[in-house]
Write a protein that holds these residues in place. Structure first.
Motif, PDB file in Angstrom:
ATOM      1  N   SER A  65       0.831  -1.209   0.000  1.00 13.72           N
ATOM      2  CA  SER A  65       0.000   0.000   0.000  1.00 13.72           C
ATOM      3  C   SER A  65       0.859   1.250   0.000  1.00 13.72           C
ATOM      4  CB  SER A  65      -0.941  -0.006   1.213  1.00 13.72           C
ATOM      5  OG  SER A  65      -1.811  -1.110   1.146  1.00 13.72           O
ATOM      6  N   SER A  66       1.929   1.241   0.778  1.00 19.46           N
ATOM      7  CA  SER A  66       2.855   2.369   0.811  1.00 19.46           C
ATOM      8  C   SER A  66       3.502   2.573  -0.553  1.00 19.46           C
ATOM      9  CB  SER A  66       3.923   2.119   1.881  1.00 19.46           C
ATOM     10  OG  SER A  66       4.909   3.105   1.850  1.00 19.46           O
ATOM     11  N   PHE A  67       3.954   1.476  -1.160  1.00 16.67           N
ATOM     12  CA  PHE A  67       4.593   1.541  -2.470  1.00 16.67           C
ATOM     13  C   PHE A  67       3.611   2.071  -3.519  1.00 16.67           C
ATOM     14  CE2 PHE A  67       6.409   0.013  -6.434  1.00 16.67           C
ATOM     15  CZ  PHE A  67       7.761   0.199  -6.248  1.00 16.67           C
ATOM     16  N   ALA A  68       2.378   1.534  -3.519  1.00 14.31           N
ATOM     17  CA  ALA A  68       1.364   1.981  -4.485  1.00 14.31           C
ATOM     18  C   ALA A  68       1.071   3.476  -4.317  1.00 14.31           C
ATOM     19  CB  ALA A  68       0.085   1.169  -4.337  1.00 14.31           C
ATOM     20  N   ARG A  72       1.504   6.339  -7.184  1.00 14.39           N
ATOM     21  CA  ARG A  72       0.432   7.277  -7.566  1.00 14.39           C
ATOM     22  C   ARG A  72       0.876   8.734  -7.455  1.00 14.39           C
ATOM     23  NH1 ARG A  72      -3.158   3.326  -4.580  1.00 14.39           N
ATOM     24  NH2 ARG A  72      -4.155   2.153  -6.262  1.00 14.39           N
ATOM     25  N   LYS A  73       1.829   9.010  -6.568  1.00 15.12           N
ATOM     26  CA  LYS A  73       2.372  10.373  -6.419  1.00 15.12           C
ATOM     27  C   LYS A  73       3.498  10.643  -7.421  1.00 15.12           C
ATOM     28  CE  LYS A  73       1.303  10.563  -1.507  1.00 15.12           C
ATOM     29  NZ  LYS A  73       1.837  10.449  -0.138  1.00 15.12           N
ATOM     30  N   ARG A  74       3.786   9.670  -8.297  1.00 17.86           N
ATOM     31  CA  ARG A  74       4.844   9.754  -9.307  1.00 17.86           C
ATOM     32  C   ARG A  74       6.236   9.881  -8.684  1.00 17.86           C
ATOM     33  NH1 ARG A  74       1.908   8.853 -13.155  1.00 17.86           N
ATOM     34  NH2 ARG A  74       0.306  10.088 -14.144  1.00 17.86           N
ATOM     35  N   PHE A  75       6.395   9.330  -7.494  1.00 12.64           N
ATOM     36  CA  PHE A  75       7.658   9.375  -6.766  1.00 12.64           C
ATOM     37  C   PHE A  75       8.795   8.733  -7.563  1.00 12.64           C
ATOM     38  CE2 PHE A  75      10.755   7.555  -3.829  1.00 12.64           C
ATOM     39  CZ  PHE A  75      10.978   8.588  -2.934  1.00 12.64           C
ATOM     40  N   PHE A  76       8.506   7.649  -8.265  1.00 14.61           N
ATOM     41  CA  PHE A  76       9.539   6.880  -8.947  1.00 14.61           C
ATOM     42  C   PHE A  76       9.858   7.372 -10.354  1.00 14.61           C
ATOM     43  CE2 PHE A  76       7.533   4.034  -5.859  1.00 14.61           C
ATOM     44  CZ  PHE A  76       8.640   3.654  -5.112  1.00 14.61           C
ATOM     45  N   ASP A  77       8.972   8.173 -10.940  1.00 16.29           N
ATOM     46  CA  ASP A  77       9.182   8.647 -12.309  1.00 16.29           C
ATOM     47  C   ASP A  77      10.462   9.481 -12.383  1.00 16.29           C
ATOM     48  OD1 ASP A  77       6.711   7.463 -12.530  1.00 16.29           O
ATOM     49  OD2 ASP A  77       5.679   9.231 -13.296  1.00 16.29           O
ATOM     50  N   VAL A 184      19.838   3.527 -16.711  1.00 14.76           N
ATOM     51  CA  VAL A 184      18.516   2.914 -16.853  1.00 14.76           C
ATOM     52  C   VAL A 184      17.544   3.750 -16.034  1.00 14.76           C
ATOM     53  CG1 VAL A 184      17.131   0.835 -16.603  1.00 14.76           C
ATOM     54  CG2 VAL A 184      19.594   0.629 -17.090  1.00 14.76           C
ATOM     55  N   VAL A 185      16.611   4.393 -16.740  1.00 15.64           N
ATOM     56  CA  VAL A 185      15.678   5.343 -16.121  1.00 15.64           C
ATOM     57  C   VAL A 185      14.261   4.778 -16.088  1.00 15.64           C
ATOM     58  CG1 VAL A 185      14.731   7.696 -16.266  1.00 15.64           C
ATOM     59  CG2 VAL A 185      17.074   7.251 -17.012  1.00 15.64           C
ATOM     60  N   VAL A 186      13.612   4.947 -14.938  1.00 14.35           N
ATOM     61  CA  VAL A 186      12.180   4.648 -14.842  1.00 14.35           C
ATOM     62  C   VAL A 186      11.457   5.867 -15.408  1.00 14.35           C
ATOM     63  CG1 VAL A 186      10.225   4.264 -13.289  1.00 14.35           C
ATOM     64  CG2 VAL A 186      12.423   3.160 -12.821  1.00 14.35           C
ATOM     65  N   ARG A 188       8.183   5.936 -16.174  1.00 13.40           N
ATOM     66  CA  ARG A 188       6.872   6.046 -15.524  1.00 13.40           C
ATOM     67  C   ARG A 188       6.509   4.737 -14.865  1.00 13.40           C
ATOM     68  NH1 ARG A 188       1.806   9.126 -17.874  1.00 13.40           N
ATOM     69  NH2 ARG A 188       1.301   9.822 -15.812  1.00 13.40           N
ATOM     70  N   MET A 189       5.867   4.858 -13.703  1.00 10.70           N
ATOM     71  CA  MET A 189       5.272   3.718 -13.018  1.00 10.70           C
ATOM     72  C   MET A 189       3.793   4.036 -12.828  1.00 10.70           C
ATOM     73  SD  MET A 189       7.412   2.119  -9.906  1.00 10.70           S
ATOM     74  CE  MET A 189       9.114   1.624 -10.045  1.00 10.70           C
ATOM     75  N   THR A 190       2.948   3.027 -13.010  1.00 17.36           N
ATOM     76  CA  THR A 190       1.509   3.191 -12.761  1.00 17.36           C
ATOM     77  C   THR A 190       0.973   1.958 -12.063  1.00 17.36           C
ATOM     78  OG1 THR A 190       1.039   2.391 -15.000  1.00 17.36           O
ATOM     79  CG2 THR A 190       1.031   4.760 -14.698  1.00 17.36           C
ATOM     80  N   VAL A 191       0.005   2.180 -11.182  1.00 17.64           N
ATOM     81  CA  VAL A 191      -0.684   1.070 -10.512  1.00 17.64           C
ATOM     82  C   VAL A 191      -1.888   0.707 -11.368  1.00 17.64           C
ATOM     83  CG1 VAL A 191      -1.931   0.328  -8.443  1.00 17.64           C
ATOM     84  CG2 VAL A 191       0.024   1.881  -8.240  1.00 17.64           C
ATOM     85  N   VAL A 192      -2.030  -0.588 -11.669  1.00 18.12           N
ATOM     86  CA  VAL A 192      -3.158  -1.058 -12.483  1.00 18.12           C
ATOM     87  C   VAL A 192      -3.904  -2.144 -11.735  1.00 18.12           C
ATOM     88  CG1 VAL A 192      -2.139  -0.433 -14.685  1.00 18.12           C
ATOM     89  CG2 VAL A 192      -1.658  -2.673 -13.742  1.00 18.12           C
TER      90      VAL A 192
END
Length: 192
Positions: A65-68, A72-77, A184-186, A188-192
């Motif tokens: 839940s913390s990771f998701a 969602r806050k685009r922390f990893f982008d 190696v760049v992330v 975008r990450m998205t929760v699906v």
């Protein structure tokens, strides 16, 4: 009558310990828990391709839940895989790209004692002085058949699509320095 308040206190302590922090600013689950009755996955788009991993909400409700929430806050982008050890793991999730950064909080959710870190398993990285199951934002993906790690790292999930991309990224590191040989760049990450 005295046993009822004591039992309530014990239950409260156990509930808080399940998601309590360790190291840095302590936090109970910093985000609403994901619905365990629905599947949750994270899509990761990198400059070397994409992959998907399913979140293990059952074994790690607070960590997932913390990771998701961070996703969602685009922390990893825009973050990088700062540690790549060929035949072992790829590691990312540090906003500083140095291996020392994080989200400013830590949750702790020890994994099951029989946890194995085999190819495609996604788990949370932690410093050696942090307790079992400590998790901030740094994560690793196992590229070895079996990394041979002790069950100290909170389980985030398992790669369900794009393992070839993970393997390709896993070859872009220096085994001695554990540094990437290519950036190696992330994207975008998205929760699906």
């Amino acid at each position: 009558m005295a046993q009822t308040p004591r039992l309530s206190l014990i239950l409260l302590v156990v509930a808080l310990a399940a998601c309590g922090g360790g190291g840095g600013k302590k936090s109970s689950c910093p985000a609403p828990l994901l619905d365990p009755k629905r599947p949750h996955s994270v899509d990761v788009l990198t400059n070397f391709g994409d992959f998907r991993f399913r979140l293990d909400v059952e074994d790690s409700p607070c960590v997932t839940s913390s990771f998701a929430s961070l996703v969602r806050k685009r922390f990893f982008d825009g973050t990088i895989f700062h540690r790549i050890v060929p035949g072992f793991v790829i590691q990312g999730g540090d906003p500083t790209g140095t291996g020392t950064g994080g989200p400013g909080f830590t949750v702790t959710e020890p994994p099951p004692r029989d946890s194995l870190y085999t190819e495609g398993v996604v788990a949370m990285a932690k410093a050696s002085n942090e307790p079992r199951g400590a998790a901030g934002s740094q994560f690793f993906i196992v590229t070895a058949a079996n990394a041979g790690l002790p069950p100290d790292y909170a389980i985030l999930g398992v790669v369900t699509k794009g393992l070839k991309t993970v393997e390709k990224i896993g070859r872009l590191g220096n085994r001695v320095t554990e540094k990437p040989t290519r950036r190696v760049v992330v994207l975008r990450m998205t929760v699906v």
